[in-house]
Motif scaffolding. Structure first.
Motif, PDB file in Angstrom:
ATOM      1  N   GLU A  37       0.834  -1.195   0.000  1.00 35.73           N
ATOM      2  CA  GLU A  37       0.000   0.000   0.000  1.00 35.73           C
ATOM      3  C   GLU A  37       0.873   1.251   0.000  1.00 35.73           C
ATOM      4  O   GLU A  37       1.662   1.485   0.917  1.00 35.73           O
ATOM      5  CB  GLU A  37      -0.932   0.023   1.205  1.00 35.73           C
ATOM      6  N   ILE A  38       0.701   2.079  -1.023  1.00 38.10           N
ATOM      7  CA  ILE A  38       1.418   3.350  -1.140  1.00 38.10           C
ATOM      8  C   ILE A  38       0.654   4.397  -0.348  1.00 38.10           C
ATOM      9  O   ILE A  38      -0.538   4.609  -0.559  1.00 38.10           O
ATOM     10  CB  ILE A  38       1.544   3.757  -2.616  1.00 38.10           C
ATOM     11  N   ASN A  39       1.364   5.039   0.557  1.00 42.27           N
ATOM     12  CA  ASN A  39       0.735   6.033   1.421  1.00 42.27           C
ATOM     13  C   ASN A  39       0.692   7.384   0.714  1.00 42.27           C
ATOM     14  O   ASN A  39       1.710   8.064   0.587  1.00 42.27           O
ATOM     15  CB  ASN A  39       1.515   6.136   2.740  1.00 42.27           C
ATOM     16  N   ALA A  40      -0.490   7.756   0.242  1.00 40.92           N
ATOM     17  CA  ALA A  40      -0.731   9.095  -0.300  1.00 40.92           C
ATOM     18  C   ALA A  40      -1.776   9.758   0.588  1.00 40.92           C
ATOM     19  O   ALA A  40      -2.702  10.430   0.120  1.00 40.92           O
ATOM     20  CB  ALA A  40      -1.204   9.014  -1.747  1.00 40.92           C
ATOM     21  N   HIS A  41      -1.625   9.560   1.871  1.00 36.13           N
ATOM     22  CA  HIS A  41      -2.686   9.841   2.833  1.00 36.13           C
ATOM     23  C   HIS A  41      -2.228  10.687   4.013  1.00 36.13           C
ATOM     24  O   HIS A  41      -2.921  11.629   4.404  1.00 36.13           O
ATOM     25  CB  HIS A  41      -3.243   8.502   3.319  1.00 36.13           C
TER      26      HIS A  41
END
Length: 257
Positions: free
Chosen positions: A102-106
């Motif tokens: 999961e790529i964290n763009a958060h």
């Protein structure tokens, strides 16, 4: 599907095992991969936040995922990076363990955004798409964690872009804009949409599922068995409702054994 959303500095293999009786997916992390992201994590620790900051992030990830090899829950790993290379390496590690990358763009902490991680990626969709493509090349299942209510960001368009780049899952922190989940689901119909924020019971879970989410995730109370049990039953009841009245009930009201 019920997922356990990553909690920085707390979402490890032991946490995932505790949630395994209720959930289908546990997203460990967040884990800072490269030097810039790690320096930002040090800043977060300095002001009192919990963060994972092992000497070797990939070895740490490998060990944590391996510790869940016999657990009745699929693992995943939420990561932060300022470059595609470390994302690719972490995805390869996840692929070996049949785990989700999961790529964290958060994350919206200023230290992370200043180096181009977390929420800053929502304003740089070209770079975010490169990260997704790099991860997808390894064969890993790829998720992107995003949030609503970011000025200047068209989240449905972003979801479309990352799905085109190879994202399998779009994990939406809906904040106070729950209907945006419906727009994301419509914009990227081939992606699996996970909805997050305030999921505590049947009412909150069913609201997101009615908007078209394929599953929901629990964040801060992911270590509370009572809440996980309620949400797991709600998700299973929704699935049986969709399948029709003849669908068999699962044991314990749908709570996973």
């Amino acid at each position: 599907m019920l997922a356990l959303a990553s909690l920085s500095g707390a979402a490890d293999a032991a946490w995932a095992r505790d949630g395994a009786p209720f959930a289908d997916l546990a997203l460990l992390g967040g884990l800072a991969l490269d030097s810039e992201a790690r320096e930002a994590a040090r800043g977060l620790i300095a002001r009192g936040r919990e963060e994972f900051l092992p000497d070797d992030p990939l070895s740490f990830a490998d060990d944590e995922l391996a510790a869940l090899a016999d657990a009745p829950i699929r693992p995943g790993l939420n990561v932060r990076s300022t470059a595609a290379g470390p994302i690719r390496e972490a995805a390869a590690t996840c692929a070996r363990h049949d785990a989700v990358l999961e790529i964290n763009a958060h994350c919206r902490q200023s230290e992370l955004c200043a180096v181009g991680c977390g929420e800053a990626l929502l304003r740089d969709t070209d770079r975010l798409a490169r990260y997704v493509a790099a991860a997808a090349e390894t064969g890993a299942t790829v998720s992107v964690k995003v949030r609503t209510e970011v000025d200047g960001v068209d989240l449905p368009a972003t979801a479309r872009r990352v799905a085109d780049a190879g994202a399998d899952i779009v994990h939406v922190d809906a904040m106070d804009s729950e209907p945006v989940v419906a727009d994301v689901a419509a914009a990227a119909p081939e992606a699996f949409v996970l909805a997050n924020n305030g999921v505590r019971d049947r009412t909150t879970a069913w609201e997101y599922l009615a908007y078209g989410a394929d599953g929901v995730s629990v964040g801060r109370p992911s270590d509370d068995p009572a809440i996980l049990r309620r949400v797991a039953r709600a998700v299973d009841d929704w699935d049986r409702r969709a399948e029709g009245p003849s669908a068999p009930a699962r044991n314990d009201g749908g709570v996973r054994e």
